[in-house]
Design an enzyme around this catalytic site. Structure first.
Site, short mmCIF file in Angstrom:
data_model
loop_
_atom_site.label_atom_id
_atom_site.label_comp_id
_atom_site.label_asym_id
_atom_site.label_seq_id
_atom_site.Cartn_x
_atom_site.Cartn_y
_atom_site.Cartn_z
N ASP A 101 0.86 -1.18 0.00
CA ASP A 101 0.00 0.00 0.00
C ASP A 101 0.90 1.24 0.00
O ASP A 101 1.42 1.62 -1.05
CB ASP A 101 -0.91 -0.09 1.24
CG ASP A 101 -1.97 0.99 1.30
OD1 ASP A 101 -2.32 1.54 0.25
OD2 ASP A 101 -2.47 1.27 2.40
N PHE A 150 -10.54 -0.07 0.24
CA PHE A 150 -10.12 -0.98 1.30
C PHE A 150 -10.65 -2.37 1.02
O PHE A 150 -11.85 -2.60 0.92
CB PHE A 150 -10.59 -0.49 2.68
CG PHE A 150 -9.83 -1.15 3.77
CD1 PHE A 150 -8.54 -0.74 4.09
CD2 PHE A 150 -10.37 -2.22 4.47
CE1 PHE A 150 -7.80 -1.37 5.09
CE2 PHE A 150 -9.64 -2.86 5.47
CZ PHE A 150 -8.36 -2.43 5.77
N ARG A 163 -10.75 -12.28 7.32
CA ARG A 163 -9.59 -12.95 6.72
C ARG A 163 -9.99 -14.26 6.05
O ARG A 163 -9.33 -14.73 5.13
CB ARG A 163 -8.53 -13.26 7.79
CG ARG A 163 -7.85 -12.04 8.38
CD ARG A 163 -6.62 -12.48 9.17
NE ARG A 163 -6.13 -11.46 10.09
CZ ARG A 163 -5.28 -10.48 9.77
NH1 ARG A 163 -4.83 -10.39 8.54
NH2 ARG A 163 -4.88 -9.61 10.66
P1 IMP Z 1 1.79 -0.25 3.90
O1 IMP Z 1 2.87 -0.20 4.95
O2 IMP Z 1 1.00 1.02 3.82
O3 IMP Z 1 2.29 -0.70 2.55
O4 IMP Z 1 0.70 -1.25 4.42
C1 IMP Z 1 0.94 -2.57 4.51
C2 IMP Z 1 -0.09 -3.32 5.33
O5 IMP Z 1 -1.30 -2.60 5.51
C3 IMP Z 1 -0.47 -4.56 4.59
O6 IMP Z 1 0.42 -5.59 4.88
C4 IMP Z 1 -1.86 -4.82 5.08
O7 IMP Z 1 -1.83 -5.63 6.23
C5 IMP Z 1 -2.41 -3.46 5.42
N1 IMP Z 1 -3.32 -2.96 4.36
C6 IMP Z 1 -3.09 -2.02 3.43
N2 IMP Z 1 -4.14 -1.84 2.60
C7 IMP Z 1 -5.08 -2.71 3.03
C8 IMP Z 1 -6.41 -3.04 2.57
O8 IMP Z 1 -6.96 -2.50 1.60
N3 IMP Z 1 -7.05 -4.02 3.27
C9 IMP Z 1 -6.51 -4.66 4.34
N4 IMP Z 1 -5.27 -4.40 4.78
C10 IMP Z 1 -4.56 -3.43 4.15
MG MG Z 2 -3.50 -6.21 7.97
#
Ligand code: IMP
Ligand code: MG
Length: 178
Positions: A101, A150, A163
């Site tokens: 993300d 999301f 999940r």
């Molecule tokens: P980042 O550090 O922003 O890249 O986020 C990573 C973590 O955020 C992922 O490993 C997910 O666990 C969680 N995450 C990000 N986007 C989503 C989503 O749309 N649904 C559920 N979990 C998310």
């Molecule tokens: Mg998560």
């Protein structure tokens, strides 16, 4: 549970098809490299279990648990709740994530593991949301690119729920704006 889903993005069958393709690519790219797959818990657990069964090379696996997320927004801070159980010096690492993300989590993990001198670090993610990227990081293998919504299911949660959905879906906004 299913009433909370606005739209199904990827069905069980579509996911299986893409995961098999990525597994075949990894099989070709990591022949004779004895890679170690490192799953980032908890979101990786279903993807990793399916991916591993589509990879036909000698390899090992390990897990890390990190937290960086509260509800639907990242806190920006990453903490390690469980570290690796085996040394990785000289090993080819494949980091397995549910979704890339902002990229803050994987960027942190990559730097964290680099210190232990692995031979290489490769990123395999189930989903990629490139529009939200903040860190300078990209996926080497990605099954699906997703829009800025999301998503839950197939390992991904909202507040630890959903999940177990066998598909990937967009959560209704009313569920998290309550
Ligand atoms: P980042 O550090 O922003 O890249 O986020 C990573 C973590 O955020 C992922 O490993 C997910 O666990 C969680 N995450 C990000 N986007 C989503 C989503 O749309 N649904 C559920 N979990 C998310
Ligand atoms: Mg998560």
């Amino acid at each position: 549970m299913e009433n909370d889903i606005q739209e199904i993005l990827f069905s069980r069958e579509e996911i299986y098809r893409r995961v098999s393709e990525i597994g075949a690519q990894i099989t070709e790219d990591f022949k004779d490299k004895d890679p170690v797959f490192i799953g980032v818990l908890k979101g990786c657990f279903i993807f990793m279990a399916d991916l591993m069964r589509c990879v036909n090379v000698k390899c090992s696996m390990d897990f890390m648990a990190v937290s960086s997320y509260r509800g639907t927004t990242s806190t920006g801070a990453v903490s390690i709740n469980k570290d690796l159980s085996e040394p990785i010096e000289g090993r080819h690492i494949i980091l397995v994530e549910d979704i890339l993300d902002s990229g803050v989590t994987l960027n942190y993990l990559k730097n964290y593991l680099q210190v232990r001198k692995p031979a290489s670090i490769t990123i395999a993610t189930l989903m990629d949301k490139p529009s939200r990227r903040k860190a300078d990081i990209y996926a080497d293998y990605s099954c699906f690119e997703v829009p800025d919504a999301f998503v839950v299911g197939y390992g991904l949660d909202y507040n630890q729920r959903y999940r177990n959905l066998p598909y990937i879906g967009v959560l209704k906004e009313e569920v998290y704006s309550k």
